[in-house]
Design a protein around this motif. Structure first.
Motif, PDB file in Angstrom:
ATOM      1  N   GLN A  67      -0.563  35.399   9.406  1.00  0.00           N
ATOM      2  CA  GLN A  67      -0.870  35.175   8.000  1.00  0.00           C
ATOM      3  C   GLN A  67      -0.330  36.319   7.155  1.00  0.00           C
ATOM      4  O   GLN A  67      -0.339  37.476   7.584  1.00  0.00           O
ATOM      5  N   SER A  68       0.133  35.996   5.969  1.00  0.00           N
ATOM      6  CA  SER A  68       0.535  37.012   5.007  1.00  0.00           C
ATOM      7  C   SER A  68       0.489  36.393   3.620  1.00  0.00           C
ATOM      8  O   SER A  68       0.919  35.241   3.433  1.00  0.00           O
ATOM      9  N   PHE A  69      -0.047  37.120   2.652  1.00  0.00           N
ATOM     10  CA  PHE A  69      -0.192  36.589   1.296  1.00  0.00           C
ATOM     11  C   PHE A  69       1.182  36.219   0.737  1.00  0.00           C
ATOM     12  O   PHE A  69       2.127  36.990   0.801  1.00  0.00           O
ATOM     13  N   ASN A 161      -5.325  46.535   1.586  1.00  0.00           N
ATOM     14  CA  ASN A 161      -5.076  45.426   0.669  1.00  0.00           C
ATOM     15  C   ASN A 161      -6.164  45.395  -0.399  1.00  0.00           C
ATOM     16  O   ASN A 161      -7.351  45.307  -0.067  1.00  0.00           O
ATOM     17  N   ILE A 163      -7.746  43.072  -2.879  1.00  0.00           N
ATOM     18  CA  ILE A 163      -7.739  41.607  -2.884  1.00  0.00           C
ATOM     19  C   ILE A 163      -8.526  41.050  -4.067  1.00  0.00           C
ATOM     20  O   ILE A 163      -9.523  41.625  -4.512  1.00  0.00           O
ATOM     21  N   TYR A 165     -10.150  37.339  -5.787  1.00  0.00           N
ATOM     22  CA  TYR A 165     -10.550  35.945  -5.604  1.00  0.00           C
ATOM     23  C   TYR A 165     -11.196  35.436  -6.885  1.00  0.00           C
ATOM     24  O   TYR A 165     -11.876  36.187  -7.590  1.00  0.00           O
ATOM     25  N   GLU A 175      -8.905  30.670  -1.432  1.00  0.00           N
ATOM     26  CA  GLU A 175      -7.642  31.379  -1.344  1.00  0.00           C
ATOM     27  C   GLU A 175      -7.634  32.606  -2.243  1.00  0.00           C
ATOM     28  O   GLU A 175      -8.241  32.613  -3.307  1.00  0.00           O
ATOM     29  N   LYS A 176      -6.928  33.646  -1.816  1.00  0.00           N
ATOM     30  CA  LYS A 176      -6.719  34.816  -2.668  1.00  0.00           C
ATOM     31  C   LYS A 176      -5.884  34.415  -3.876  1.00  0.00           C
ATOM     32  O   LYS A 176      -4.980  33.589  -3.769  1.00  0.00           O
ATOM     33  N   ASN A 179      -2.904  39.854  -4.154  1.00  0.00           N
ATOM     34  CA  ASN A 179      -3.033  40.844  -3.090  1.00  0.00           C
ATOM     35  C   ASN A 179      -2.094  42.004  -3.409  1.00  0.00           C
ATOM     36  O   ASN A 179      -0.891  41.808  -3.566  1.00  0.00           O
TER      37      ASN A 179
END
Length: 288
Positions: A67-69, A161, A163, A165, A175-176, A179
């Motif tokens: 996973q990666s933003f 990170n 973050i 939301y 979901e973010k 980031n």
């Protein structure tokens, strides 16, 4: 002396050959993806890639998802030395305000500190707090964020990170929304993130903002501690590994601090069962 060198070489060789190095790249431009999250099969922890997009896996570690933003999640079916992540959306050139003019300034949150704080081992987590927008009839933006951080003295610089939301009925969105990878220096500092050239809209419902630890070699440190066991016994001089940085909290009347360890969001401080609750030590500077 020869025997000692032989043993050391043998141990070093075992360490090298018991690891598998992998690299995560952008599928469109082949550039390394820094700090991508590696979800490990049947493990209660995860790892992140280094700045160069690489990571070392032990023989008993198997990646199940990456996973990666800003990228689509990748389900891993078989081991490869290189994995390609597909961007989730087309890259849009960011507009930078070279000479921003701000008429008014506001602040939300506090950088007060107490003995309470947040830290991580190799089993990492995300921690966020709700920052409410109580400014009437103003469209406001975040221009700066201040966070007290502490980095172990064996690490020159740590990354985490920052973050964001959306606030959906008092809980973070699935979901973010943003980031930002933040660097902080060794020791105790007030880390500042300057957003004045690219201010972030601060909606009427507010935002959940917090931090996610990046679990990699760069941020890992070792320390000796005493472990208290449930049966009352103590084990001294136990070697532990932590992930930098650590963050501070302050005592508050109400708490909206929530955490997530890759499963679901939950309240850390339940006002029904705890006499003392805390908020994340963080201050937002806002402007219209």
């Amino acid at each position: 002396m020869t025997k000692i060198f032989t043993v050391l070489f043998f141990i070093l060789s075992l360490s090298i050959f018991s690891q598998n190095r992998i690299k995560i790249l952008d599928s469109e431009n082949q550039k390394p993806i820094s700090y991508a999250k590696l979800i490990l099969k049947d493990k209660s922890y995860y790892k992140n890639t280094e700045e160069n997009g690489e990571a070392a896996l032990e023989n008993d570690e198997e990646v199940s998802e990456i996973q990666s933003f800003g990228y689509e999640n990748l389900k891993v079916e078989k081991f490869q030395q290189t994995y390609l992540l597909k961007p989730q959306f087309n890259e849009i050139e960011e507009v930078e305000i070279t000479k921003p003019k701000f008429q008014k300034s506001f602040s939300v949150g506090s950088i007060k500190k107490s003995s309470m704080g947040f830290s991580a081992l190799n089993i990492s987590w995300m921690v966020v707090d709700l920052f409410k927008n109580e400014i009437p009839d103003e469209k406001v933006y975040i221009k700066k964020i201040k966070i007290p951080t502490q980095v172990h003295n064996t690490i020159k610089e740590a990354t985490f990170n920052l973050i964001f939301y959306e606030n959906i009925n008092g809980k973070p969105s699935l979901e973010k929304t943003k980031n930002i990878v933040v660097s902080c220096k060794s020791g105790k500092h007030l880390t500042e993130i300057d957003l004045s050239k690219n201010p972030i809209p601060f909606p009427k419902d507010g935002l959940f903002i917090g931090f996610e630890w990046i679990v990699n070699e760069q941020n890992t440190y070792s320390y000796i501690t005493t472990v208290n066991h449930p049966d009352g016994t103590k084990e001294k001089n136990v070697l532990k590994h932590g992930t930098a940085p650590s963050f501070k909290a302050y005592e508050s009347v109400n708490s909206n601090v929530m955490a997530n360890s890759n499963l679901d969001w939950y309240n850390i401080f339940n006002t029904k069962t705890r006499k003392t609750v805390y908020s994340i030590s963080m201050q937002l500077e806002l402007t219209n």
